[in-house]
Design a protein around this motif. Structure first.
Motif, PDB file in Angstrom:
ATOM      1  N   THR A  84     -42.737  -2.219 -13.177  1.00 47.11           N
ATOM      2  CA  THR A  84     -42.224  -0.917 -13.595  1.00 47.11           C
ATOM      3  C   THR A  84     -43.396  -0.076 -14.083  1.00 47.11           C
ATOM      4  O   THR A  84     -44.535  -0.547 -14.139  1.00 47.11           O
ATOM      5  CB  THR A  84     -41.187  -1.058 -14.723  1.00 47.11           C
ATOM      6  OG1 THR A  84     -41.863  -1.418 -15.931  1.00 47.11           O
ATOM      7  CG2 THR A  84     -40.134  -2.108 -14.363  1.00 47.11           C
ATOM      8  N   HIS A  85     -43.120   1.164 -14.462  1.00 52.82           N
ATOM      9  CA  HIS A  85     -44.207   2.008 -14.971  1.00 52.82           C
ATOM     10  C   HIS A  85     -44.463   1.748 -16.453  1.00 52.82           C
ATOM     11  O   HIS A  85     -45.336   2.371 -17.049  1.00 52.82           O
ATOM     12  CB  HIS A  85     -43.911   3.486 -14.722  1.00 52.82           C
ATOM     13  CG  HIS A  85     -42.969   4.122 -15.700  1.00 52.82           C
ATOM     14  ND1 HIS A  85     -41.763   3.559 -16.048  1.00 52.82           N
ATOM     15  CD2 HIS A  85     -43.058   5.281 -16.409  1.00 52.82           C
ATOM     16  CE1 HIS A  85     -41.156   4.336 -16.926  1.00 52.82           C
ATOM     17  NE2 HIS A  85     -41.912   5.385 -17.162  1.00 52.82           N
ATOM     18  N   VAL A  86     -43.712   0.815 -17.048  1.00 53.58           N
ATOM     19  CA  VAL A  86     -43.942   0.406 -18.434  1.00 53.58           C
ATOM     20  C   VAL A  86     -44.813  -0.842 -18.411  1.00 53.58           C
ATOM     21  O   VAL A  86     -44.465  -1.838 -17.775  1.00 53.58           O
ATOM     22  CB  VAL A  86     -42.606   0.120 -19.152  1.00 53.58           C
ATOM     23  CG1 VAL A  86     -42.865  -0.358 -20.575  1.00 53.58           C
ATOM     24  CG2 VAL A  86     -41.728   1.357 -19.148  1.00 53.58           C
ATOM     25  N   GLY A  87     -45.944  -0.783 -19.096  1.00 55.15           N
ATOM     26  CA  GLY A  87     -46.914  -1.865 -19.029  1.00 55.15           C
ATOM     27  C   GLY A  87     -46.338  -3.232 -19.327  1.00 55.15           C
ATOM     28  O   GLY A  87     -45.719  -3.446 -20.368  1.00 55.15           O
ATOM     29  N   GLY A  88     -46.531  -4.187 -18.412  1.00 55.34           N
ATOM     30  CA  GLY A  88     -46.118  -5.563 -18.617  1.00 55.34           C
ATOM     31  C   GLY A  88     -44.668  -5.863 -18.305  1.00 55.34           C
ATOM     32  O   GLY A  88     -44.253  -7.020 -18.331  1.00 55.34           O
ATOM     33  N   LEU A  89     -43.876  -4.852 -18.014  1.00 57.35           N
ATOM     34  CA  LEU A  89     -42.459  -5.061 -17.738  1.00 57.35           C
ATOM     35  C   LEU A  89     -42.230  -5.149 -16.235  1.00 57.35           C
ATOM     36  O   LEU A  89     -42.621  -4.249 -15.484  1.00 57.35           O
ATOM     37  CB  LEU A  89     -41.625  -3.918 -18.316  1.00 57.35           C
ATOM     38  CG  LEU A  89     -40.113  -3.990 -18.065  1.00 57.35           C
ATOM     39  CD1 LEU A  89     -39.511  -5.223 -18.717  1.00 57.35           C
ATOM     40  CD2 LEU A  89     -39.439  -2.720 -18.591  1.00 57.35           C
ATOM     41  N   THR A  90     -41.602  -6.235 -15.794  1.00 57.83           N
ATOM     42  CA  THR A  90     -41.277  -6.404 -14.383  1.00 57.83           C
ATOM     43  C   THR A  90     -39.779  -6.626 -14.215  1.00 57.83           C
ATOM     44  O   THR A  90     -39.077  -6.990 -15.156  1.00 57.83           O
ATOM     45  CB  THR A  90     -42.042  -7.597 -13.764  1.00 57.83           C
ATOM     46  OG1 THR A  90     -41.678  -8.796 -14.468  1.00 57.83           O
ATOM     47  CG2 THR A  90     -43.543  -7.388 -13.848  1.00 57.83           C
ATOM     48  N   VAL A  91     -39.306  -6.403 -12.996  1.00 58.80           N
ATOM     49  CA  VAL A  91     -37.902  -6.608 -12.648  1.00 58.80           C
ATOM     50  C   VAL A  91     -37.851  -7.587 -11.487  1.00 58.80           C
ATOM     51  O   VAL A  91     -38.585  -7.447 -10.509  1.00 58.80           O
ATOM     52  CB  VAL A  91     -37.232  -5.282 -12.228  1.00 58.80           C
ATOM     53  CG1 VAL A  91     -35.786  -5.532 -11.796  1.00 58.80           C
ATOM     54  CG2 VAL A  91     -37.274  -4.274 -13.370  1.00 58.80           C
ATOM     55  N   HIS A  99     -38.865   3.291 -12.582  1.00 60.38           N
ATOM     56  CA  HIS A  99     -38.743   3.677 -13.985  1.00 60.38           C
ATOM     57  C   HIS A  99     -37.527   2.987 -14.609  1.00 60.38           C
ATOM     58  O   HIS A  99     -36.399   3.171 -14.123  1.00 60.38           O
ATOM     59  CB  HIS A  99     -38.588   5.191 -14.108  1.00 60.38           C
ATOM     60  CG  HIS A  99     -39.829   5.945 -13.781  1.00 60.38           C
ATOM     61  ND1 HIS A  99     -39.923   7.318 -13.851  1.00 60.38           N
ATOM     62  CD2 HIS A  99     -41.062   5.517 -13.375  1.00 60.38           C
ATOM     63  CE1 HIS A  99     -41.122   7.706 -13.517  1.00 60.38           C
ATOM     64  NE2 HIS A  99     -41.839   6.636 -13.216  1.00 60.38           N
ATOM     65  N   PRO A 100     -37.707   2.210 -15.660  1.00 57.47           N
ATOM     66  CA  PRO A 100     -36.579   1.463 -16.246  1.00 57.47           C
ATOM     67  C   PRO A 100     -35.438   2.336 -16.729  1.00 57.47           C
ATOM     68  O   PRO A 100     -34.274   1.948 -16.620  1.00 57.47           O
ATOM     69  CB  PRO A 100     -37.234   0.704 -17.409  1.00 57.47           C
ATOM     70  CG  PRO A 100     -38.670   0.578 -17.024  1.00 57.47           C
ATOM     71  CD  PRO A 100     -38.993   1.836 -16.294  1.00 57.47           C
ATOM     72  N   PHE A 101     -35.736   3.512 -17.288  1.00 59.63           N
ATOM     73  CA  PHE A 101     -34.646   4.333 -17.813  1.00 59.63           C
ATOM     74  C   PHE A 101     -33.720   4.773 -16.693  1.00 59.63           C
ATOM     75  O   PHE A 101     -32.491   4.673 -16.815  1.00 59.63           O
ATOM     76  CB  PHE A 101     -35.182   5.561 -18.550  1.00 59.63           C
ATOM     77  CG  PHE A 101     -34.086   6.392 -19.192  1.00 59.63           C
ATOM     78  CD1 PHE A 101     -33.710   6.172 -20.498  1.00 59.63           C
ATOM     79  CD2 PHE A 101     -33.417   7.378 -18.463  1.00 59.63           C
ATOM     80  CE1 PHE A 101     -32.682   6.912 -21.083  1.00 59.63           C
ATOM     81  CE2 PHE A 101     -32.396   8.117 -19.035  1.00 59.63           C
ATOM     82  CZ  PHE A 101     -32.036   7.891 -20.350  1.00 59.63           C
ATOM     83  N   GLU A 102     -34.291   5.297 -15.592  1.00 59.84           N
ATOM     84  CA  GLU A 102     -33.467   5.772 -14.494  1.00 59.84           C
ATOM     85  C   GLU A 102     -32.693   4.619 -13.852  1.00 59.84           C
ATOM     86  O   GLU A 102     -31.544   4.789 -13.434  1.00 59.84           O
ATOM     87  CB  GLU A 102     -34.333   6.493 -13.459  1.00 59.84           C
ATOM     88  CG  GLU A 102     -34.712   7.916 -13.858  1.00 59.84           C
ATOM     89  CD  GLU A 102     -35.836   7.979 -14.865  1.00 59.84           C
ATOM     90  OE1 GLU A 102     -36.321   6.911 -15.317  1.00 59.84           O
ATOM     91  OE2 GLU A 102     -36.248   9.105 -15.223  1.00 59.84           O
ATOM     92  N   LEU A 103     -33.306   3.428 -13.783  1.00 53.90           N
ATOM     93  CA  LEU A 103     -32.574   2.257 -13.323  1.00 53.90           C
ATOM     94  C   LEU A 103     -31.453   1.938 -14.309  1.00 53.90           C
ATOM     95  O   LEU A 103     -30.319   1.625 -13.917  1.00 53.90           O
ATOM     96  CB  LEU A 103     -33.516   1.059 -13.190  1.00 53.90           C
ATOM     97  CG  LEU A 103     -32.850  -0.309 -12.978  1.00 53.90           C
ATOM     98  CD1 LEU A 103     -31.995  -0.314 -11.715  1.00 53.90           C
ATOM     99  CD2 LEU A 103     -33.906  -1.414 -12.938  1.00 53.90           C
TER     100      LEU A 103
END
Length: 321
Positions: free
Chosen positions: A51-58, A14-18
């Motif tokens: 990530t769990h946000v569509g299309g967003l990767t890390v 999850h981007p927010f928690e990261l």
């Protein structure tokens, strides 16, 4: 001394928690005379993670070997963390880090990773209230506290959902670098400088749950009759057990005593009524079994560190109280 921090990620992070971990430990604030951490984002499953946000990767160039250098390893939340398998190399690295003196921190569902590594056994831990039942099921040797913001069982620190991760991170900073440093970082982030870990999560009133059917019917009856004064002897008779056997079974299946369970359910019902009705505090005290407004206020402050009127204002605005 805390100088080296790593955030370890799995697919579905999850981007927010990261972002919470990155914001506290990953930003260079040397111009404000604040500590600068040697910070790295580490992947446990390849260089690119969704990530769990569509299309967003890390993407990151750091692998699990980077964890060997860390004083603190943070595990942010991710999708389906409660229902997936974890790389054995990651679990081994977390155990090895703790054995070598490092701390580990989980944010929300990241706690399931620590549980899979066996790091919660015999320890108190926090998790988002909606996942507390699943954590109890998966980690029966853990002491799950479902309604607190974070728990420090050094070297294992666990936090509840989302913003509680900020509180846990600032708690670690405060513990290592002092109150002044933690307050300065909090001021930059525009968040409260200190929320104690024991402060309660604002949770919905859950239906009573039991791991088996031994006391399930009694829990349902208690839920429907929170306004009644009952004794363990009366509850035991409903379950067709001796009081001693009933108390033992109740503790085994709910993780608490009948009195504490009843008290918590009454506070939760009071929260619900304060949020959703115009009933006076006296009326709510009667409906929830506390009897008087003073008794309700006393137990409410003990459970939530706030008064009934302040709680109502927080949810419904200043005019509500």
């Amino acid at each position: 001394m805390l100088t080296n921090v790593a955030a370890v990620l799995l697919d579905g992070v999850h981007p927010f928690e990261l972002g919470v971990v990155c914001e506290v430990f990953g930003i260079d604030r040397s111009d404000e005379d604040l500590p600068v951490y040697d910070f790295a984002v580490v992947s446990a499953e390849g260089p690119a993670l969704r990530t769990h946000v569509g299309g967003l990767t890390v993407t990151t160039s750091h692998g699990l070997d980077r964890l060997d250098e860390a004083d603190l390893i943070a595990v942010p939340a991710g999708s389906d963390y409660a229902r997936r398998e974890y790389p054995p190399a990651l679990l081994d690295a977390l155990v090895r880090a703790v054995e070598h003196g490092a701390r580990v921190l989980s944010v929300c569902s990241g706690v399931f990773v620590l549980g899979a590594a066996g790091l919660l056994d015999g320890r108190r831990c926090a998790v988002h209230w909606r996942q507390s039942g699943e954590l109890v099921r998966q980690c029966p040797r853990a002491i799950v506290e479902p309604d607190v913001l974070y728990v420090d069982e050094d070297p294992v620190i666990t936090s509840a959902g989302t913003a509680a991760g900020i509180d846990a991170c600032l708690h670690i900073v405060r513990k290592e670098q002092g109150t002044e440093v933690a307050n300065k970082i909090a001021r930059r982030m525009v968040v409260p400088p200190h929320r104690d870990g024991g402060q309660a999560q604002y949770i919905e009133r859950p239906l009573p749950r039991s791991r088996c059917d031994t006391v399930g019917e009694v829990l349902s009856w208690m839920e429907r009759h929170l306004d009644r004064e009952v004794t363990v002897e009366q509850l035991a008779a409903r379950a067709h057990m001796s009081p001693r056997t009933f108390a033992r079974r109740f503790q085994q299946e709910t993780g608490t005593t009948p009195y504490r369970w009843l008290l918590r359910q009454r506070v939760l019902l009071a929260q619900e009524l304060l949020e959703g009705t115009d009933d006076t505090v006296d009326a709510i005290a009667a409906r929830t079994g506390f009897g008087t407004a003073a008794a309700l206020r006393h137990q409410f402050v003990r459970a939530l560190n706030t008064t009934p009127n302040a709680y109502r204002r927080a949810f419904r605005g200043p005019q509500a109280a």
